[in-house]
Enzyme design. Sequence first.
Site, PDB file in Angstrom:
ATOM      1  N   ASN A 151      -7.533   9.802  -4.170  1.00  0.00           N
ATOM      2  CA  ASN A 151      -8.228   9.050  -3.704  1.00  0.00           C
ATOM      3  C   ASN A 151      -8.586   8.638  -2.121  1.00  0.00           C
ATOM      4  O   ASN A 151      -9.375   8.198  -2.305  1.00  0.00           O
ATOM      5  CB  ASN A 151      -7.441   7.732  -4.618  1.00  0.00           C
ATOM      6  CG  ASN A 151      -6.307   7.226  -4.352  1.00  0.00           C
ATOM      7  OD1 ASN A 151      -5.547   7.901  -4.758  1.00  0.00           O
ATOM      8  ND2 ASN A 151      -5.631   6.352  -3.599  1.00  0.00           N
ATOM      9  N   CYS A 325      -4.777  -0.232  -0.984  1.00  0.00           N
ATOM     10  CA  CYS A 325      -3.161  -0.104  -1.464  1.00  0.00           C
ATOM     11  C   CYS A 325      -2.147  -0.673  -0.532  1.00  0.00           C
ATOM     12  O   CYS A 325      -1.117  -1.226  -0.042  1.00  0.00           O
ATOM     13  CB  CYS A 325      -2.608   0.638  -2.471  1.00  0.00           C
ATOM     14  SG  CYS A 325      -4.531   0.376  -3.794  1.00  0.00           S
TER      15      CYS A 325
HETATM   16  C1  LIG Z   1      -7.664   2.700  -8.257  1.00  0.00           C
HETATM   17  C2  LIG Z   1      -7.218   3.596  -8.757  1.00  0.00           C
HETATM   18  C3  LIG Z   1      -5.767   3.316  -9.153  1.00  0.00           C
HETATM   19  C4  LIG Z   1      -5.604   1.753 -10.190  1.00  0.00           C
HETATM   20  O1  LIG Z   1      -6.659   1.579 -10.901  1.00  0.00           O
HETATM   21  P1  LIG Z   1      -6.887  -0.395 -11.592  1.00  0.00           P
HETATM   22  O2  LIG Z   1      -7.822  -0.514 -12.212  1.00  0.00           O
HETATM   23  O3  LIG Z   1      -6.967  -0.734  -9.703  1.00  0.00           O
HETATM   24  O4  LIG Z   1      -5.421  -0.728 -11.110  1.00  0.00           O
HETATM   25  C5  LIG Z   1      -5.241   4.014 -10.251  1.00  0.00           C
HETATM   26  N1  LIG Z   1      -5.035   5.607  -9.607  1.00  0.00           N
HETATM   27  C6  LIG Z   1      -6.654   6.019  -8.788  1.00  0.00           C
HETATM   28  C7  LIG Z   1      -6.752   7.640  -8.284  1.00  0.00           C
HETATM   29  C8  LIG Z   1      -7.231   5.019  -8.095  1.00  0.00           C
HETATM   30  O5  LIG Z   1      -7.825   5.210  -7.319  1.00  0.00           O
END
Ligand SMILES: *Cc1c(COP(=O)(O)O)cnc(C)c1O
Length: 388
Positions: A151, A325
């Site tokens: 991400n 985050c």
């Molecule tokens: C955004 C994200 C999450 C978390 O997903 P949510 O639905 O926001 O809890 C987990 N893993 C990755 C790689 C992400 O980008």
Amino acid sequence: MNRIYFDYAATTPTDPQVLEAMKPFFCDVFGNPSSIHAFGREARGAMEEARQNAASFLGAKPEEIVFTSSGTEADNFALFGVLWANASRGNHIVTTAIEHHAILEPAGFLEKSGYKVTYVRPDKYGMVDPQDIVRAITDKTVLVSVMHANNEIGTIQPIKEIARLVKEKGVYFHTDAVQTVGHIPVDVEDLRVDLLSLSAHKFYGPKGAGCLYVRKGTRILPFLRGGGQERHRRASTENVPGIVGLGKALEICRRTMDKEAAEQARLRDLLIAGIQEKIDRVYLNGHPQERLPNNVNFSIEFIEGESMLLNLDMLGMAASTGSACTSGDLEPSHVLLSIGRPHELCHGSIRLTLGRYTKEEEIIRFLEVFPGIVAKLRAMSPLFDQKS
Ligand SMILES: *Cc1c(COP(=O)(O)O)cnc(C)c1O
């Protein structure tokens, strides 16, 4: 002032067609899908249609889809559920140092609870070597979890090869595909994964809706208890509007994904080339080719990421530094540290992620203003004076 959004990896706006599909399920079709009367059956029908959509998008069977409240819940469910159900096989999991916190924090908690976790490190591009995963597997290993794409830096892992090698060892394989589903092809039969997490708000669906794909035959225990929903794998009354939105969002992505990915990759490459041309002492983070079509991430010498963000924000432009985050605390990104960036360069990182509504003019506008912001901030940096 027109605002410009370059933070699609943090979340995406809900597509208006998705919102339209969800609307009836708040007031009109409000039944509890577990109720046997007509109100309930109507809600259940819509939910099962969404399950069918999600399954066919992934090349899965509908009964292999377990709806959750988020990507985070799907990740927690995969780790805890598989370890609890397979306690007799061992107490070890293998993952990587660059996972999302939704994997790393439960893994850390499991370590404190007596489990063993191995964190495989990637190379300088954020790429995990499948052989390093294999070497980390022991006769106590129950589960391997490697994210599909990162991400922060966008590197896409060789999941198909990793999954094949892990399966040869008779170990379950999970991938966090939250950044790839809806953006690049993801097919559970092609990848041969046992478990896969996704989240609707990362592909123009609503927030608070996700799912875990669980291959038939995978031993897993529920993470939430208190009801028989989702074939006894996830208790709690289902978020029917959210689930309908998830299904609709995937239906749209299925039609538009290839074209959108090509356009975003074109804009991404313009942005990368523009930054490299207009600013010196910048370092691209992530893999030069094997990266998400919408991800740009640079480390910029002698600058604080937060200052860049604030200056961009004043001009109505949204980007992120490190991981969305974790910004707010001053710890440098664990991903940038893992690919070997020194602390100063981790602090000077900027992530720009593009999406469905990004226009070329927005890239051009960014490239007009960003060099000036960098020059202004560097002029204030004592480090920059010394070195230049
Ligand atoms: C955004 C994200 C999450 C978390 O997903 P949510 O639905 O926001 O809890 C987990 N893993 C990755 C790689 C992400 O980008």
